[in-house]
Enzyme design. Sequence first.
Site, short mmCIF file in Angstrom:
data_model
loop_
_atom_site.label_atom_id
_atom_site.label_comp_id
_atom_site.label_asym_id
_atom_site.label_seq_id
_atom_site.Cartn_x
_atom_site.Cartn_y
_atom_site.Cartn_z
CE1 TYR A 5 -3.18 -2.85 0.04
CE2 TYR A 5 -3.93 -2.14 2.20
CZ TYR A 5 -4.04 -2.99 1.10
OH TYR A 5 -5.02 -3.94 1.07
CE LYS A 58 0.54 -17.81 -2.36
NZ LYS A 58 -0.30 -18.99 -2.20
CG ASP A 82 -12.73 -6.08 6.46
OD1 ASP A 82 -12.35 -5.48 7.48
OD2 ASP A 82 -13.33 -5.53 5.52
CG ASP A 131 -2.93 -20.06 -0.22
OD1 ASP A 131 -2.10 -19.85 0.70
OD2 ASP A 131 -2.70 -20.83 -1.17
CG ASP A 156 -7.27 -4.03 3.90
OD1 ASP A 156 -8.24 -3.90 4.66
OD2 ASP A 156 -7.14 -3.41 2.83
#
Length: 358
Positions: free
Chosen positions: A142, A191, A251, A223, A247
Amino acid sequence: MKYNITVLPGDGIGPEITAQAVGVIKEIGRLRGHEFILREALMGGCAIDATGSPLPDETLSICKASDAVLLGAVGGHKWDNLPGDRRPEAGLLGIRAGLGLYANLRPAVIYPALRDASPLRADIVAEGVDILVVRELTGGIYFGQRGRRVTDGLEAAYDTEQYNTAEVERIARTAFEAAMKRRKKLTSVDKANVLESSRLWRETVTKLASQYPQVELSHMYVDNAAMQLIRDPMQFDVIVTSNMFGDILSDEASMITGSIGMLQSASLGSGKLGLYEPIHGSAPDIAGKDIANPIAAILSVAMMFRYSLGLETEAKMVEEAVEAVLNSGYRTVDISSKGTTTVGTVRMGQLITEALKT
Ligand code: NAD
């Protein structure tokens, strides 16, 4: 002990819910003999109306000089058409940057009394869920280099994920410290089978683990983590991960609890000063109706006691009071179900305040 707390009620339901959280702080002060010096300041739409800026310099200075900051929520239709950097939400980014807050802590808790609110099957959440997601907040993709270019005659775009060891170490340290205050299990999500930045992340977290021998560290690919959160959320205690993965996963984790009005968060930096706020917004659709759920704001106070003020007993008192009121069958309308008693914002705050026990 004396503590300086800045309260930023903000907009919409912000003032209603923070009033209840402040009631809880005052009662804890009375019960435990602490002096909480509470100072209100402007942020968000109300600050734009009064000063033209969503985060006036004075507000930032007051926050910097305090031990902790409690925020309600900001934003509303009135300010929706202002340019991006002058909207109420710009104040949120400004305060995080201004206070150097790089770690975002979001618990996802399913209380046994609210099991029905979870979209997951009852047997999956049978014993409740209590996860803390620690997300890196100021680095990664980001904030990395991005741009557009033409490659092979086609328009292309790129974003860059980059972390250095210091950035990973400081967020991992926050997560290890948080795990020490909980069930002492930490899952680092990355990852590393594909990304070089994740391999450095994993090496750095693993190195730091030697300083926390009591914490059981494991690594999980993102994942798989997304899948495991749904398949068996009870396996997790603390999860630490990068900005983008956090992020998404935070959620997902909050959604498994099924109730946005119940979820609190903390943003922390290298010192003790932190910013505590509900994860929900200013809910203009229900503002001023005495129906907003104040529990996320009240549980933000528990996090503030735990992470900024070092008051673990007081943090537990608040959490236990919330649980006791839920177990007695009281609900605000957003979490009400058959056989429960619906109460308003103010009454819910009073019930929790009355349930505080030393
Ligand atoms: P929201 O979280 O304010 O509301 C989403 C839905 O959840 C609404 O139906 C609302 O009534 C309900 N809800 C939220 N909090 C509740 C509570 N405590 N009790 C009961 N119901 C609750 O999100 P939104 O509607 O997308 O955004 C409204 C405004 O808030 C926008 O201006 C947005 O930019 C802002 N916002 C601010 C923050 C923040 O201050 N940290 C975060 C998110 C959104």
